[in-house]
Motif scaffolding. Structure first.
Motif, PDB file in Angstrom:
ATOM      1  N   LYS A 178      42.569  35.900  39.737  1.00  0.00           N
ATOM      2  CA  LYS A 178      41.316  35.219  40.083  1.00  0.00           C
ATOM      3  C   LYS A 178      41.068  35.303  41.590  1.00  0.00           C
ATOM      4  CE  LYS A 178      41.543  31.948  36.276  1.00  0.00           C
ATOM      5  NZ  LYS A 178      41.890  30.574  35.901  1.00  0.00           N
ATOM      6  N   TYR A 181      40.059  38.916  42.511  1.00  0.00           N
ATOM      7  CA  TYR A 181      38.660  39.172  42.150  1.00  0.00           C
ATOM      8  C   TYR A 181      37.720  38.558  43.187  1.00  0.00           C
ATOM      9  CZ  TYR A 181      39.687  40.789  37.353  1.00  0.00           C
ATOM     10  OH  TYR A 181      40.113  41.491  36.253  1.00  0.00           O
ATOM     11  N   VAL A 186      34.766  41.357  43.114  1.00  0.00           N
ATOM     12  CA  VAL A 186      34.585  42.117  41.882  1.00  0.00           C
ATOM     13  C   VAL A 186      34.612  41.152  40.703  1.00  0.00           C
ATOM     14  CG1 VAL A 186      35.568  44.222  42.845  1.00  0.00           C
ATOM     15  CG2 VAL A 186      37.059  42.626  41.623  1.00  0.00           C
ATOM     16  N   ASN A 187      34.170  41.640  39.546  1.00  0.00           N
ATOM     17  CA  ASN A 187      34.128  40.790  38.349  1.00  0.00           C
ATOM     18  C   ASN A 187      35.043  41.259  37.236  1.00  0.00           C
ATOM     19  OD1 ASN A 187      32.079  39.019  39.342  1.00  0.00           O
ATOM     20  ND2 ASN A 187      30.640  40.702  39.073  1.00  0.00           N
ATOM     21  N   SER A 188      35.657  42.442  37.415  1.00  0.00           N
ATOM     22  CA  SER A 188      36.522  42.947  36.357  1.00  0.00           C
ATOM     23  C   SER A 188      37.624  43.821  36.955  1.00  0.00           C
ATOM     24  CB  SER A 188      35.713  43.766  35.344  1.00  0.00           C
ATOM     25  OG  SER A 188      35.293  44.981  35.950  1.00  0.00           O
ATOM     26  N   ARG A 189      38.620  44.087  36.157  1.00  0.00           N
ATOM     27  CA  ARG A 189      39.735  44.935  36.578  1.00  0.00           C
ATOM     28  C   ARG A 189      39.251  46.355  36.874  1.00  0.00           C
ATOM     29  NH1 ARG A 189      45.506  44.743  33.446  1.00  0.00           N
ATOM     30  NH2 ARG A 189      46.542  46.319  34.688  1.00  0.00           N
TER      31      ARG A 189
END
Length: 191
Positions: A178, A181, A186-189
């Motif tokens: 978390k 991110y 960013v919002n995703s891997r």
């Protein structure tokens, strides 16, 4: 800011003609009496296009290419103009990063086309540099543990295998993710 074109030629008539030609097309340019003159004044532009003659006293075109390629790389594309062209020289210079090799006398429209193509690519180089700087600044926000986790994830580790590798719980890994991110924005891997 619009990149400049730097012209190096020891022939004053050729220099002046190139300046008039480029300026007539709305292209910013500055001329130098040769490589030595250029390196004494060494402009600090982040991006620029270079047009150099090959045969010049003191610092010839090959040395200009070598030094600019080493110091500026793709941020300063180089066009070579010469009355004394040969295939081995052209091949050698292209391997060093020269984007075009133009024989004198040349068609002015060909030179303009080559300069415009080089300036167009500079916009892409500048954008890449900007994005790289943003990514670097965000990456530097990470703690050593977060950097360690990011490295493990880039190698294909899952949360569980990363937790085992580092001797921490998967919940702790989740908390770090978390934070990663948030810091990397960013919002995703995948991002």
């Amino acid at each position: 800011m619009t990149p400049s074109v730097f012209i190096m030629d020891d022939d004053a008539g050729m220099r002046d003609s190139l300046v008039v030609l480029l300026r007539s097309q709305g292209i910013r340019c500055r001329a130098f009496a040769g490589g030595a003159d250029f390196f004494r004044a060494m402009p600090t532009d982040e991006t620029a296009c270079v047009i150099t003659d090959m045969r010049m006293p003191e610092v010839d075109g090959a040395e200009v290419v070598r030094r600019i390629s080493a110091e500026r790389g793709a941020a300063w594309p180089i066009l070579v103009i010469t009355a004394h062209a040969d295939v081995p020289l052209a091949v050698s210079l292209m391997k060093q990063g020269v984007v075009d090799f133009i024989e004198k006398p040349f068609d002015p429209s060909r030179l303009i086309e080559s300069v415009r193509a080089s300036l167009s690519r500079l916009g892409q180089v500048s954008e890449h540099q900007r994005l790289t700087a943003i990514a670097r600044e965000r990456y530097e926000r990470l703690t050593p543990r977060e950097t360690e986790l990011l490295t493990l994830f880039s190698r294909g580790h899952s949360y569980k295998s990363a937790a085992r590798e580092l001797g921490i719980s998967p919940l702790t890994v989740g908390d770090h993710v978390k934070a990663i991110y948030r810091k990397l924005e960013v919002n995703s891997r995948g991002e």
